[in-house]
Each structure stands twice: as structure tokens, then as C-alpha cells.
Design an enzyme around this catalytic site. Structure first.
Site, PDB file in Angstrom:
ATOM      1  N   HIS A 110     -31.739  21.618 -76.157  1.00  0.00           N
ATOM      2  CA  HIS A 110     -30.476  21.769 -76.901  1.00  0.00           C
ATOM      3  C   HIS A 110     -29.780  20.423 -77.026  1.00  0.00           C
ATOM      4  O   HIS A 110     -29.268  19.871 -76.042  1.00  0.00           O
ATOM      5  CB  HIS A 110     -29.576  22.796 -76.189  1.00  0.00           C
ATOM      6  CG  HIS A 110     -28.310  23.071 -76.927  1.00  0.00           C
ATOM      7  ND1 HIS A 110     -27.091  23.189 -76.321  1.00  0.00           N
ATOM      8  CD2 HIS A 110     -28.083  23.245 -78.254  1.00  0.00           C
ATOM      9  CE1 HIS A 110     -26.159  23.420 -77.229  1.00  0.00           C
ATOM     10  NE2 HIS A 110     -26.738  23.454 -78.416  1.00  0.00           N
ATOM     11  N   GLU A 149     -29.524  19.580 -73.197  1.00  0.00           N
ATOM     12  CA  GLU A 149     -29.687  20.632 -72.197  1.00  0.00           C
ATOM     13  C   GLU A 149     -31.141  21.098 -72.274  1.00  0.00           C
ATOM     14  O   GLU A 149     -31.595  21.505 -73.351  1.00  0.00           O
ATOM     15  CB  GLU A 149     -28.736  21.801 -72.469  1.00  0.00           C
ATOM     16  CG  GLU A 149     -27.274  21.432 -72.265  1.00  0.00           C
ATOM     17  CD  GLU A 149     -26.318  22.585 -72.556  1.00  0.00           C
ATOM     18  OE1 GLU A 149     -25.468  22.864 -71.708  1.00  0.00           O
ATOM     19  OE2 GLU A 149     -26.417  23.204 -73.635  1.00  0.00           O
TER      20      GLU A 149
END
Ligand code: CAA
Ligand code: NAD
Length: 295
Positions: free
Chosen positions: A141, A153
Site C-alpha cells: 500500500h 504498508e
């Protein structure tokens, strides 16, 4: 599992173009797929402008910028992605659409190709389960604008193998990003905290607390945020935030994730933020002018 050298990116919108730029700049041969040539051309143009800005600011040398562009290929053919070692998906935030693509790619790609999704709020596990490679599926992410934001992430679903998770952490570092590990909970770390804040800003505007410009100035000058929440909503895309909020509300059933009526109304009217020219602000003027949301 082979070393990652060829990266595929699905979607050439705000995020896909940024991820492709980051991968190509880091030395990966990068293939970007969207559904229409016009969308690919728009994404390629955004990458060229972004690389140009980085060169102008002395953050990237002109040779590296040219090499990055040479490493990029744009296609509408899904089959072309079968040659990639890692495929990162950044298409519209819709589980049905994403899984349709993953099923097709699962048939097309060798068994050791790693699949990664840039989803903001959907379950990585629900995408992994749509494939025959749930152990080789991970979340990556990124944050908007990808060329400037250092965070990624890296999301581990229950099925993600430790080797694939480590490979994804290593890939993020090779892009010059700082990865953090997150478990597969809707919104992961950042959106779990950010999305209710953005939605509260819409509710504050809806309830007449202050004007859009003053809400943004408040958080910019009072809390040091680089941009106020309504400007950030426009930047991320109101359609995208509305989808994220719906998915998070569906997951947690907490009122703080519920998309406020004003956000829904703007999305329905085609006010998708900066990318569509209008959102909480109108981008026809510089600086953009707050719109009258008809309160
Ligand atoms: N590529 C290269 N350079 C860029 C760029 C891009 N895409 N966009 C902006 N820049 C450069 C500008 O040229 C400028 O360079 P200098 O500082 O050297 O002059 C610099 O970045 C600052 O740009 P601006 O002056 O235009 O605007 P700014 O000062 O407001 O900075 C910003 C822009 C970096 C986007 C900053 O406003 C910011 O950090 N905003 C918050 C972004 C944020 O919160 N992102 C997360 C969104 S949530 C998410 O991504 C997750 C999700 O799932 C929804
Ligand atoms: P966007 O609307 O800018 O771009 C999405 C692109 O996907 C469009 O160009 C669309 O044509 C393309 N697309 C749709 N179906 C496709 C398919 N079958 N094959 C290939 N391309 C297809 O959206 P975005 O903001 O780039 O968001 C993409 C993903 O990234 C979403 O999952 C979103 O939640 C996530 N994300 C967005 C942000 C953000 O700030 N906008 C930040 C992090 C993560």
C-alpha cells in the site's frame, strides 16, 4: 522464487502511474496496463511531468530520468503481464473488479509470480482466496503522491508466506521507501486513522462549522498539516474516499466510517476532486476556489 526484475502495474491512474514511476526509477523493467490507450497516455504524461519536476528540483539527474522512461512500457494487453515477476494492482477500489483481474492473471502467469494489491481498504485475504496462489499474495500500500511519499504498508494476509512477505518488504526498500508491517485489517494503519478524520472534515462543513477554506486553513496552520483535509480529499479523489469509507463502514459498522451525505452527493454529481477538475474546490482557477456545496 526468482529475483524480482520485471514489474507489472495494473491501472495507470493516480496511483498506478506513481508506482510505475517509482519502480522504473529504481531500475525495474516496468509494464503498465490500463483498459484504454487514452488512459495510458494520460498516465505517461503524469510520469513525464513528475520526473521533470524532480529533475528541475535537482532531486533526480536527467540521465536517471531518461533511463526510467526507457524502462517503462504501456499496454492494454493483459497477457503481456505474464512475463512479470511481481504484479502490483492499482485499479478502482472494487473487490469484484479486482478479483476478476486476479483470476485471469492467475491463469496467465507462472506459479511463482507474486501478486500484490495497492488497495486502501479491501481485504488482501479476500483477493488471495480468489487465486490458486494465496501464499504468494501480499499487500503493498503506497501513498499519494507516490514519488514523494516515503511510506509503504506491507500487508500480510493469513495465507501470505513469510518468504513472500520478506520479498515485498525488500522490494519496497529497493524503491527507496520505508516499509511498515501491517496485518490484514480494513484500512491497515494509516487509513484507519486518516479516513475518519477526512470524513469528520466533511461533516464539519456539512454542519456549517466553518467554510471549506477555513477548515483547511485551520488544520494547515493549527496542526501543521501540509494540506487541509478537504484539499486532501480532492487530492486523493472523492470517488475513491467514498468507496474506501463504504468498505470500512461495512467492515467495522462504526458511524465514524460512514460516508457523509455531502460526500455522496458530490461523487454522484461527478465532482471527484482534482482529477475531474472539481471537488470541494474548483481547479479551473489558480489557486483553486472553494465550491458552494449548496448548504
Ligand atoms: N512528482 C514530483 N514532484 C512533485 C509531485 C509529483 N507528483 N507533486 C509535487 N511535487 C513537488 C513540487 O514540485 C514541489 O517541489 P519543491 O518543494 O522542491 O518546490 C514539492 O513537491 C511541493 O509541491 P507543491 O509546492 O506543489 O505543494 P505542497 O507543498 O503542498 O506539497 C504535497 C505537495 C507533497 C502533496 C504535500 O501537500 C503533501 O504532503 N500533502 C499530503 C499528502 C498526503 O497526505 N498523502 C497521503 C494521502 S492518503 C493515501 O495516499 C492513502 C490512501 O489509501 C488514500
Ligand atoms: P484512479 O481512479 O486514479 O485510477 C484507477 C485506474 O484503474 C483507472 O485509470 C482505470 O481505468 C483503471 N482500471 C480500472 N479497471 C481496470 C482493469 N481491469 N485493468 C487495468 N486498469 C483498470 O484510482 P487511484 O486513486 O489510482 O486508486 C487505485 C487504487 O489505489 C485503489 O485501490 C485505491 O484505493 C488505491 N489507493 C489510492 C490512493 C489515492 O490517494 N488515490 C492512495 C493509496 C491507494
Amino acid at each position: 522464487m526468482p529475483e524480482i526484475s520485471r514489474v507489472g502495474v495494473l491501472g495507470c491512474g493516480l496511483m498506478g502511474s506513481g508506482i510505475a514511476q517509482a519502480a522504473a526509477t529504481a531500475g525495474f523493467s516496468t509494464l503498465v496496463r490500463d483498459v484504454e490507450d487514452g488512459l495510458l497516455a494520460r498516465g505517461e504524461d503524469a510520469i513525464q511531468r513528475s520526473l521533470g519536476k524532480l529533475v528541475e528540483k535537482g532531486k533526480l539527474d536527467p540521465v536517471s530520468s531518461r533511463r526510467a522512461l526507457e524502462r517503462l512500457t504501456f499496454t492494454t494487453e493483459l497477457g503481456a503481464l505474464a512475463e512479470c515477476d511481481l504484479i502490483i494492482e492499482a485499479i478502482t477500489e472494487d473487490l469484484g473488479l479486482k478479483n476478476e483481474l486476479w483470476r485471469a492473471l492467475d491463469d496467465l502467469c507462472p506459479a511463482d509470480t507474486i501478486f500484490a494489491s495497492n488497495t486502501s481498504s479491501l481485504s488482501i485475504g479476500a483477493m488471495a482466496a480468489a487465486t490458486l496462489r494465496p501464499d504468494r499474495f501480499v499487500g503493498l500500500h503506497f501513498f499519494n503522491p507516490v514519488p514523494l511519499m516515503p511510506l509503504v504498508e506491507v500487508v500480510r494476509a493469513v495465507t501470505t508466506s513469510p518468504q513472500v512477505f520478506e520479498r515485498a518488504m525488500g522490494f519496497a526498500r529497493r524503491l527507496g521507501k520505508e516499509p511498515i508491517a501491517a496485518h490484514d485489517r480494513s484500512g491497515f494503519v494509516v487509513n484507519r486513522l486518516l479516513v475518519p478524520f477526512l470524513l469528520d472534515a466533511v461533516r464539519a462543513l456539512e454542519q456549517g462549522v466553518a467554510s471549506a477554506a477555513d477548515i483547511d486553513r485551520g488544520m494547515h496552520l493549527g496542526c501543521g498539516h501540509p494540506m487541509g483535509p478537504l484539499l486532501l480529499l480532492d487530492f486523493v479523489g472523492l470517488d475513491t474516499v467514498n468507496r474506501i469509507a463504504e468498505i470500512m463502514f461495512d467492515e467495522y459498522r462504526e458511524a465514524r466510517y460512514a460516508p457523509p451525505p455531502l460526500l455522496r452527493r458530490l461523487v454522484a454529481a461527478g465532482f471527484h476532486g482534482r482529477k475531474s477538475g472539481r471537488g470541494f474546490y474548483d481547479y479551473a482557477s489558480d489557486p483553486p476556489a472553494p465550491i458552494d456545496p449548496g448548504l
